[in-house]
Motif scaffolding. Structure first.
Motif, mmCIF file in Angstrom:
data_model
loop_
_atom_site.group_PDB
_atom_site.id
_atom_site.type_symbol
_atom_site.label_atom_id
_atom_site.label_comp_id
_atom_site.label_asym_id
_atom_site.label_seq_id
_atom_site.Cartn_x
_atom_site.Cartn_y
_atom_site.Cartn_z
ATOM 1 N N THR A 1 -28.473 -101.192 -48.849
ATOM 2 C CA THR A 1 -28.338 -100.586 -47.529
ATOM 3 C C THR A 1 -26.864 -100.503 -47.532
ATOM 4 O OG1 THR A 1 -28.826 -102.243 -45.954
ATOM 5 C CG2 THR A 1 -27.546 -100.640 -44.833
ATOM 6 N N VAL A 2 -25.870 -99.157 -47.490
ATOM 7 C CA VAL A 2 -24.374 -99.113 -47.629
ATOM 8 C C VAL A 2 -23.738 -98.930 -46.755
ATOM 9 C CG1 VAL A 2 -24.792 -96.170 -48.220
ATOM 10 C CG2 VAL A 2 -22.424 -97.964 -49.553
ATOM 11 N N ALA A 3 -24.394 -97.890 -45.376
ATOM 12 C CA ALA A 3 -24.161 -97.748 -44.042
ATOM 13 C C ALA A 3 -24.801 -97.686 -43.175
ATOM 14 C CB ALA A 3 -23.337 -96.667 -44.320
ATOM 15 N N MET A 4 -24.483 -98.793 -42.454
ATOM 16 C CA MET A 4 -24.598 -98.604 -40.473
ATOM 17 C C MET A 4 -24.172 -97.811 -39.828
ATOM 18 S SD MET A 4 -26.437 -102.805 -40.334
ATOM 19 C CE MET A 4 -27.816 -102.182 -39.231
ATOM 20 N N ASP A 5 -24.453 -96.851 -39.542
ATOM 21 C CA ASP A 5 -23.373 -96.063 -37.994
ATOM 22 C C ASP A 5 -24.253 -95.641 -37.322
ATOM 23 O OD1 ASP A 5 -21.766 -95.464 -40.719
ATOM 24 O OD2 ASP A 5 -22.972 -93.965 -41.495
ATOM 25 N N GLY A 6 -23.357 -95.320 -36.024
ATOM 26 C CA GLY A 6 -23.892 -94.733 -35.075
ATOM 27 C C GLY A 6 -24.575 -96.196 -34.357
ATOM 28 N N THR B 1 -32.110 -86.674 -47.605
ATOM 29 C CA THR B 1 -31.501 -87.189 -48.424
ATOM 30 C C THR B 1 -30.637 -86.800 -49.078
ATOM 31 O OG1 THR B 1 -33.663 -86.111 -49.987
ATOM 32 C CG2 THR B 1 -34.248 -88.052 -48.462
ATOM 33 N N GLY B 2 -30.028 -87.684 -50.623
ATOM 34 C CA GLY B 2 -28.698 -87.303 -51.150
ATOM 35 C C GLY B 2 -29.049 -87.297 -52.318
ATOM 36 N N ARG B 3 -27.837 -87.506 -53.652
ATOM 37 C CA ARG B 3 -28.306 -87.303 -54.923
ATOM 38 C C ARG B 3 -28.730 -88.884 -54.950
ATOM 39 N NH1 ARG B 3 -26.406 -88.510 -59.578
ATOM 40 N NH2 ARG B 3 -24.825 -89.587 -58.988
ATOM 41 N N THR B 4 -28.447 -90.458 -54.319
ATOM 42 C CA THR B 4 -28.786 -91.032 -54.543
ATOM 43 C C THR B 4 -29.010 -91.846 -53.390
ATOM 44 O OG1 THR B 4 -26.789 -92.108 -54.163
ATOM 45 C CG2 THR B 4 -27.189 -91.440 -56.839
ATOM 46 N N SER B 5 -29.048 -91.513 -52.149
ATOM 47 C CA SER B 5 -28.981 -91.922 -50.653
ATOM 48 C C SER B 5 -30.304 -91.424 -49.731
ATOM 49 C CB SER B 5 -27.659 -92.056 -50.163
ATOM 50 O OG SER B 5 -27.512 -90.133 -49.716
ATOM 51 N N MET B 6 -31.103 -92.392 -49.211
ATOM 52 C CA MET B 6 -31.280 -91.725 -47.636
ATOM 53 C C MET B 6 -31.047 -92.184 -46.610
ATOM 54 S SD MET B 6 -34.710 -93.575 -49.043
ATOM 55 C CE MET B 6 -34.324 -94.775 -50.450
ATOM 56 N N TYR C 1 -29.225 -96.006 -47.077
ATOM 57 C CA TYR C 1 -29.629 -96.932 -48.774
ATOM 58 C C TYR C 1 -29.414 -96.110 -49.922
ATOM 59 C CZ TYR C 1 -31.779 -99.340 -44.628
ATOM 60 O OH TYR C 1 -32.217 -99.395 -43.521
ATOM 61 N N VAL C 2 -28.885 -96.715 -50.640
ATOM 62 C CA VAL C 2 -29.022 -96.161 -51.931
ATOM 63 C C VAL C 2 -29.349 -96.469 -53.020
ATOM 64 C CG1 VAL C 2 -26.939 -96.053 -53.713
ATOM 65 C CG2 VAL C 2 -26.076 -95.218 -51.089
ATOM 66 N N ALA C 3 -30.124 -96.234 -54.200
ATOM 67 C CA ALA C 3 -30.872 -96.414 -54.891
ATOM 68 C C ALA C 3 -29.814 -96.604 -55.814
ATOM 69 C CB ALA C 3 -32.011 -95.180 -55.793
ATOM 70 N N ASN D 1 -28.246 -102.768 -62.708
ATOM 71 C CA ASN D 1 -26.628 -103.496 -62.727
ATOM 72 C C ASN D 1 -25.632 -103.482 -61.147
ATOM 73 O OD1 ASN D 1 -26.079 -104.412 -65.173
ATOM 74 N ND2 ASN D 1 -26.555 -102.129 -66.101
ATOM 75 N N ARG D 2 -26.667 -103.023 -60.792
ATOM 76 C CA ARG D 2 -26.501 -102.325 -58.832
ATOM 77 C C ARG D 2 -25.642 -101.148 -58.964
ATOM 78 N NH1 ARG D 2 -28.304 -106.447 -55.692
ATOM 79 N NH2 ARG D 2 -26.950 -105.666 -53.686
ATOM 80 N N ARG D 3 -25.834 -99.983 -59.747
ATOM 81 C CA ARG D 3 -24.903 -99.108 -59.833
ATOM 82 C C ARG D 3 -25.657 -98.195 -59.010
ATOM 83 N NH1 ARG D 3 -22.618 -100.338 -64.581
ATOM 84 N NH2 ARG D 3 -23.680 -99.356 -65.635
ATOM 85 N N ALA D 4 -25.256 -97.345 -58.421
ATOM 86 C CA ALA D 4 -26.372 -96.030 -57.340
ATOM 87 C C ALA D 4 -26.439 -95.846 -58.837
ATOM 88 C CB ALA D 4 -25.240 -95.136 -56.563
ATOM 89 N N ILE D 5 -28.072 -95.322 -58.702
ATOM 90 C CA ILE D 5 -28.753 -94.093 -59.325
ATOM 91 C C ILE D 5 -29.650 -93.198 -58.810
ATOM 92 C CG2 ILE D 5 -28.996 -95.574 -60.945
ATOM 93 C CD1 ILE D 5 -31.988 -96.065 -59.772
#
Ligand code: COA
Length: 128
Positions: free
Chosen positions: A53-58, A80-85, A112-114, A118-122
């Protein structure tokens, strides 16, 4: 935010006395925890990759929640984005005294970010 979809909730849970704040209503952090869990279950439906989880908005707490209420957490993938849902979560309460009426109590949008080992966004893989 749109009305919740008329589908089975991702999670249903009854609120207990241990979940209360100093005023006797349900602590918002307890509900946030279930929101994150419901959002993660929705994300898992779409990918087998590891994600965080990278953000909880609104986040909006529209109505209080009481001990004995049954909460339903409805989820849906909105984009969805490049790495996120991005996933919306709507929470309805059935009051203990009147289980036939559902009251919208909370909503939030989570991102949520894949990630790799190494815990880097993919980049997201193919979504189901
Ligand atoms: C998730 C994490 C790996 C992202 O790292 P990052 O360096 O910000 O990566 P990026 O900048 O490439 O962003 C990755 C994606 O996250 C999105 N993102 C980052 N911060 C965001 C924010 N505040 N709100 C919404 N989306 C956000 C970006 O838009 C991007 O999406 P896209 O690729 O689909 O366009 C990193 O922030 C992290 O590890 N955070 C901790 C996560 C965690 O542990 N959560 C559990 C709760 S403690």
């Amino acid at each position: 935010m749109n009305a919740p979809p008329l589908v089975c909730p991702t999670i249903r849970v009854m609120m207990m006395p241990r979940d209360t704040n100093a005023h006797g209503t349900i602590f918002g952090g307890v509900i946030l925890s279930y929101i994150d869990q419901a959002g993660a279950i929705e994300a898992r439906r779409h990918t087998c990759q590891k994600f965080v989880t990278v953000a909880m908005d609104g986040v909006i707490f529209k109505e209080p929640v009481y001990v004995g209420d049954v909460l339903s957490f409805h989820t849906r993938l909105v984009s969805t984005g490049r790495t996120s849902m991005k996933i919306q979560v709507h929470v309805d309460a059935e009051r203990f005294e009147n289980p036939h009426v559902t009251i919208p109590v909370t909503e939030a949008t989570l991102v949520y970010v894949a990630i790799d080992e190494n815990r880097r966004a993919i980049p997201l893989g193919p979504l189901s």
